[in-house]
Design a protein around this motif. Sequence first.
Motif, PDB file in Angstrom:
ATOM      1  N   LYS A   1     -10.508  15.577   4.855  1.00  0.00           N
ATOM      2  CA  LYS A   1     -10.393  16.455   6.017  1.00  0.00           C
ATOM      3  C   LYS A   1      -8.930  16.590   6.418  1.00  0.00           C
ATOM      4  CE  LYS A   1     -14.900  15.080   7.909  1.00  0.00           C
ATOM      5  NZ  LYS A   1     -15.590  14.499   9.089  1.00  0.00           N
ATOM      6  N   LEU A   2      -8.577  17.759   6.943  1.00  0.00           N
ATOM      7  CA  LEU A   2      -7.227  17.983   7.453  1.00  0.00           C
ATOM      8  C   LEU A   2      -7.215  17.677   8.942  1.00  0.00           C
ATOM      9  CD1 LEU A   2      -6.284  21.290   5.586  1.00  0.00           C
ATOM     10  CD2 LEU A   2      -5.558  18.960   5.056  1.00  0.00           C
ATOM     11  N   VAL A   3      -6.428  16.680   9.321  1.00  0.00           N
ATOM     12  CA  VAL A   3      -6.423  16.230  10.714  1.00  0.00           C
ATOM     13  C   VAL A   3      -4.993  16.218  11.253  1.00  0.00           C
ATOM     14  CG1 VAL A   3      -8.511  14.863  10.440  1.00  0.00           C
ATOM     15  CG2 VAL A   3      -6.283  13.815  10.019  1.00  0.00           C
ATOM     16  N   GLU A   4      -4.876  16.200  12.566  1.00  0.00           N
ATOM     17  CA  GLU A   4      -3.569  16.211  13.214  1.00  0.00           C
ATOM     18  C   GLU A   4      -2.970  14.807  13.280  1.00  0.00           C
ATOM     19  OE1 GLU A   4      -4.312  17.952  16.993  1.00  0.00           O
ATOM     20  OE2 GLU A   4      -4.280  20.006  16.225  1.00  0.00           O
ATOM     21  N   LYS A   5      -1.684  14.775  13.539  1.00  0.00           N
ATOM     22  CA  LYS A   5      -0.957  13.504  13.643  1.00  0.00           C
ATOM     23  C   LYS A   5      -1.582  12.578  14.677  1.00  0.00           C
ATOM     24  CE  LYS A   5       3.674  11.722  14.817  1.00  0.00           C
ATOM     25  NZ  LYS A   5       5.105  12.080  14.987  1.00  0.00           N
ATOM     26  N   ASP A   6      -1.954  13.118  15.816  1.00  0.00           N
ATOM     27  CA  ASP A   6      -2.491  12.289  16.884  1.00  0.00           C
ATOM     28  C   ASP A   6      -3.764  11.566  16.457  1.00  0.00           C
ATOM     29  OD1 ASP A   6      -2.382  11.479  19.771  1.00  0.00           O
ATOM     30  OD2 ASP A   6      -4.334  12.468  19.785  1.00  0.00           O
ATOM     31  N   THR A   7      -4.580  12.229  15.648  1.00  0.00           N
ATOM     32  CA  THR A   7      -5.810  11.602  15.157  1.00  0.00           C
ATOM     33  C   THR A   7      -5.494  10.416  14.260  1.00  0.00           C
ATOM     34  OG1 THR A   7      -6.992  13.709  15.259  1.00  0.00           O
ATOM     35  CG2 THR A   7      -7.931  12.004  13.837  1.00  0.00           C
ATOM     36  N   ILE A   8      -4.498  10.589  13.392  1.00  0.00           N
ATOM     37  CA  ILE A   8      -4.097   9.494  12.502  1.00  0.00           C
ATOM     38  C   ILE A   8      -3.562   8.324  13.317  1.00  0.00           C
ATOM     39  CG2 ILE A   8      -2.582   8.809  10.611  1.00  0.00           C
ATOM     40  CD1 ILE A   8      -4.709  10.766   9.744  1.00  0.00           C
ATOM     41  N   GLN A   9      -2.721   8.607  14.297  1.00  0.00           N
ATOM     42  CA  GLN A   9      -2.133   7.539  15.103  1.00  0.00           C
ATOM     43  C   GLN A   9      -3.190   6.758  15.866  1.00  0.00           C
ATOM     44  OE1 GLN A   9       2.320   8.890  16.396  1.00  0.00           O
ATOM     45  NE2 GLN A   9       0.674   9.952  17.438  1.00  0.00           N
ATOM     46  N   ARG A  10      -4.189   7.458  16.387  1.00  0.00           N
ATOM     47  CA  ARG A  10      -5.159   6.824  17.277  1.00  0.00           C
ATOM     48  C   ARG A  10      -6.294   6.119  16.532  1.00  0.00           C
ATOM     49  NH1 ARG A  10      -5.721   8.439  22.724  1.00  0.00           N
ATOM     50  NH2 ARG A  10      -4.040   9.776  23.473  1.00  0.00           N
ATOM     51  N   TRP A  11      -6.785   6.729  15.464  1.00  0.00           N
ATOM     52  CA  TRP A  11      -8.065   6.289  14.929  1.00  0.00           C
ATOM     53  C   TRP A  11      -8.028   5.727  13.512  1.00  0.00           C
ATOM     54  CZ3 TRP A  11     -10.734   5.853  19.034  1.00  0.00           C
ATOM     55  CH2 TRP A  11     -10.637   6.795  20.065  1.00  0.00           C
ATOM     56  N   VAL A  12      -6.993   6.005  12.761  1.00  0.00           N
ATOM     57  CA  VAL A  12      -6.966   5.549  11.364  1.00  0.00           C
ATOM     58  C   VAL A  12      -6.483   4.097  11.303  1.00  0.00           C
ATOM     59  CG1 VAL A  12      -5.905   5.909   9.104  1.00  0.00           C
ATOM     60  CG2 VAL A  12      -6.660   7.876  10.464  1.00  0.00           C
ATOM     61  N   PRO A  13      -7.199   3.235  10.584  1.00  0.00           N
ATOM     62  CA  PRO A  13      -6.801   1.825  10.501  1.00  0.00           C
ATOM     63  C   PRO A  13      -5.431   1.640   9.842  1.00  0.00           C
ATOM     64  CG  PRO A  13      -9.060   2.142   9.709  1.00  0.00           C
ATOM     65  CD  PRO A  13      -8.464   3.505   9.879  1.00  0.00           C
ATOM     66  N   PHE A  14      -4.767   0.569  10.219  1.00  0.00           N
ATOM     67  CA  PHE A  14      -3.471   0.212   9.641  1.00  0.00           C
ATOM     68  C   PHE A  14      -3.534   0.188   8.117  1.00  0.00           C
ATOM     69  CE2 PHE A  14      -0.669  -3.058   7.906  1.00  0.00           C
ATOM     70  CZ  PHE A  14       0.562  -2.742   8.461  1.00  0.00           C
ATOM     71  N   ASP A  15      -4.601  -0.395   7.564  1.00  0.00           N
ATOM     72  CA  ASP A  15      -4.729  -0.524   6.109  1.00  0.00           C
ATOM     73  C   ASP A  15      -4.686   0.835   5.415  1.00  0.00           C
ATOM     74  OD1 ASP A  15      -5.342  -2.963   7.222  1.00  0.00           O
ATOM     75  OD2 ASP A  15      -6.916  -3.441   5.780  1.00  0.00           O
ATOM     76  N   ASP A  16      -5.368   1.827   5.986  1.00  0.00           N
ATOM     77  CA  ASP A  16      -5.385   3.160   5.383  1.00  0.00           C
ATOM     78  C   ASP A  16      -4.037   3.855   5.523  1.00  0.00           C
ATOM     79  OD1 ASP A  16      -7.948   2.851   4.553  1.00  0.00           O
ATOM     80  OD2 ASP A  16      -8.859   4.158   6.055  1.00  0.00           O
ATOM     81  N   LYS A  17      -3.369   3.644   6.656  1.00  0.00           N
ATOM     82  CA  LYS A  17      -2.048   4.254   6.840  1.00  0.00           C
ATOM     83  C   LYS A  17      -1.073   3.757   5.785  1.00  0.00           C
ATOM     84  CE  LYS A  17      -2.101   4.815  11.900  1.00  0.00           C
ATOM     85  NZ  LYS A  17      -1.457   4.352  13.159  1.00  0.00           N
ATOM     86  N   ILE A  18      -1.036   2.446   5.600  1.00  0.00           N
ATOM     87  CA  ILE A  18      -0.004   1.867   4.749  1.00  0.00           C
ATOM     88  C   ILE A  18      -0.322   2.024   3.264  1.00  0.00           C
ATOM     89  CG2 ILE A  18      -0.915  -0.502   4.561  1.00  0.00           C
ATOM     90  CD1 ILE A  18       1.987  -1.453   5.158  1.00  0.00           C
ATOM     91  N   SER A  19      -1.604   2.064   2.908  1.00  0.00           N
ATOM     92  CA  SER A  19      -1.981   2.114   1.490  1.00  0.00           C
ATOM     93  C   SER A  19      -2.302   3.513   0.986  1.00  0.00           C
ATOM     94  CB  SER A  19      -3.192   1.203   1.230  1.00  0.00           C
ATOM     95  OG  SER A  19      -2.865  -0.145   1.418  1.00  0.00           O
ATOM     96  N   ARG A  20      -2.633   4.431   1.890  1.00  0.00           N
ATOM     97  CA  ARG A  20      -3.068   5.751   1.450  1.00  0.00           C
ATOM     98  C   ARG A  20      -2.216   6.879   2.035  1.00  0.00           C
ATOM     99  NH1 ARG A  20      -9.229   5.897   3.043  1.00  0.00           N
ATOM    100  NH2 ARG A  20      -8.949   8.032   2.306  1.00  0.00           N
ATOM    101  N   ILE A  21      -2.131   6.943   3.352  1.00  0.00           N
ATOM    102  CA  ILE A  21      -1.526   8.110   3.992  1.00  0.00           C
ATOM    103  C   ILE A  21      -0.019   8.170   3.774  1.00  0.00           C
ATOM    104  CG2 ILE A  21      -1.045   9.191   6.213  1.00  0.00           C
ATOM    105  CD1 ILE A  21      -3.844   8.357   7.092  1.00  0.00           C
ATOM    106  N   ILE A  22       0.702   7.083   4.057  1.00  0.00           N
ATOM    107  CA  ILE A  22       2.156   7.103   3.905  1.00  0.00           C
ATOM    108  C   ILE A  22       2.572   7.317   2.443  1.00  0.00           C
ATOM    109  CG2 ILE A  22       4.283   5.773   4.200  1.00  0.00           C
ATOM    110  CD1 ILE A  22       3.048   6.926   6.796  1.00  0.00           C
ATOM    111  N   PRO A  23       1.974   6.607   1.477  1.00  0.00           N
ATOM    112  CA  PRO A  23       2.336   6.888   0.070  1.00  0.00           C
ATOM    113  C   PRO A  23       2.062   8.330  -0.337  1.00  0.00           C
ATOM    114  CG  PRO A  23       1.199   4.783   0.223  1.00  0.00           C
ATOM    115  CD  PRO A  23       1.081   5.438   1.576  1.00  0.00           C
ATOM    116  N   ASP A  24       0.975   8.903   0.169  1.00  0.00           N
ATOM    117  CA  ASP A  24       0.648  10.286  -0.184  1.00  0.00           C
ATOM    118  C   ASP A  24       1.652  11.253   0.427  1.00  0.00           C
ATOM    119  OD1 ASP A  24      -1.236  12.268  -1.350  1.00  0.00           O
ATOM    120  OD2 ASP A  24      -1.524  12.828   0.751  1.00  0.00           O
ATOM    121  N   LEU A  25       2.045  11.019   1.670  1.00  0.00           N
ATOM    122  CA  LEU A  25       3.003  11.895   2.329  1.00  0.00           C
ATOM    123  C   LEU A  25       4.393  11.809   1.694  1.00  0.00           C
ATOM    124  CD1 LEU A  25       2.119  11.349   6.102  1.00  0.00           C
ATOM    125  CD2 LEU A  25       1.786  13.451   4.801  1.00  0.00           C
TER     126      LEU A  25
END
Length: 254
Positions: free
Chosen positions: A149-173
Amino acid sequence: MKGTKINYKGLDYNQDGDRPVDLSSVPKVTSEKQLRKVLRNKEFMYMVMGEDKLYGVNKLTYKRKHFLLMEPNPVTFYFSLAFDSLDQLENARALLSEVLLDSPPSAKAAPFSLVFRVASVGVIFSFFAIEAFMNQMLPDYALINYDGKLVEKDTIQRWVPFDDKISRIIPDLCKKDFETRHPRKMPIIWKLKKLRDELSHLKEKRTNGFTSYDNVYQDILEVNLKSIVSTVKSFINFYQPGLIQNYRNKTLIK
């Protein structure tokens, strides 16, 4: 001199090359009275034009005095607190060592509390530095792909777990992966998160019927804060080279 260089929060210029700005029509402030007036105007925004970035300027008030502040990057504040804890922890552990053998249990509480406080600051602000940095890396004006799904920055900051941010989202970006490049360092970040969670929630866990915090106290005594702080610096500079720089003996260490 020892410490962490304070860097500033900036935005890159547009790729179209619109850096040149004509300021000839901007009214000039010619008196202190005019300056106070424009500082109070909430509609006015300020910026500093650097060689490669635009830097925001905060309008703040302290003791009823208005002032401008070129916006520092709080990631460097957080990291500075963790970095400064290294020597403080070494000194605290030395004080604890002095009373281990020949003092009653109650006499060890004060030096142990110092170890606990300093180590906790180092751990918690190391984690804060990583988390704040990852939130800064999220794009302001673009949607982010998460779980299809395409989501806004605020959604990622508020609801996405730390593990997903560091292992999936940041490497992809960023199109590169710290864990893949530094497989031996990533477990240190996972240990950091675990200890930070223990310190934040501090759940009681009785192992002998009387004491509640044996595990977290032992973890604090054994924590390798130097390894944690070094790894956090490596992680941040991997994705944004040069953001974290330290001073030791008047020499800047990048």
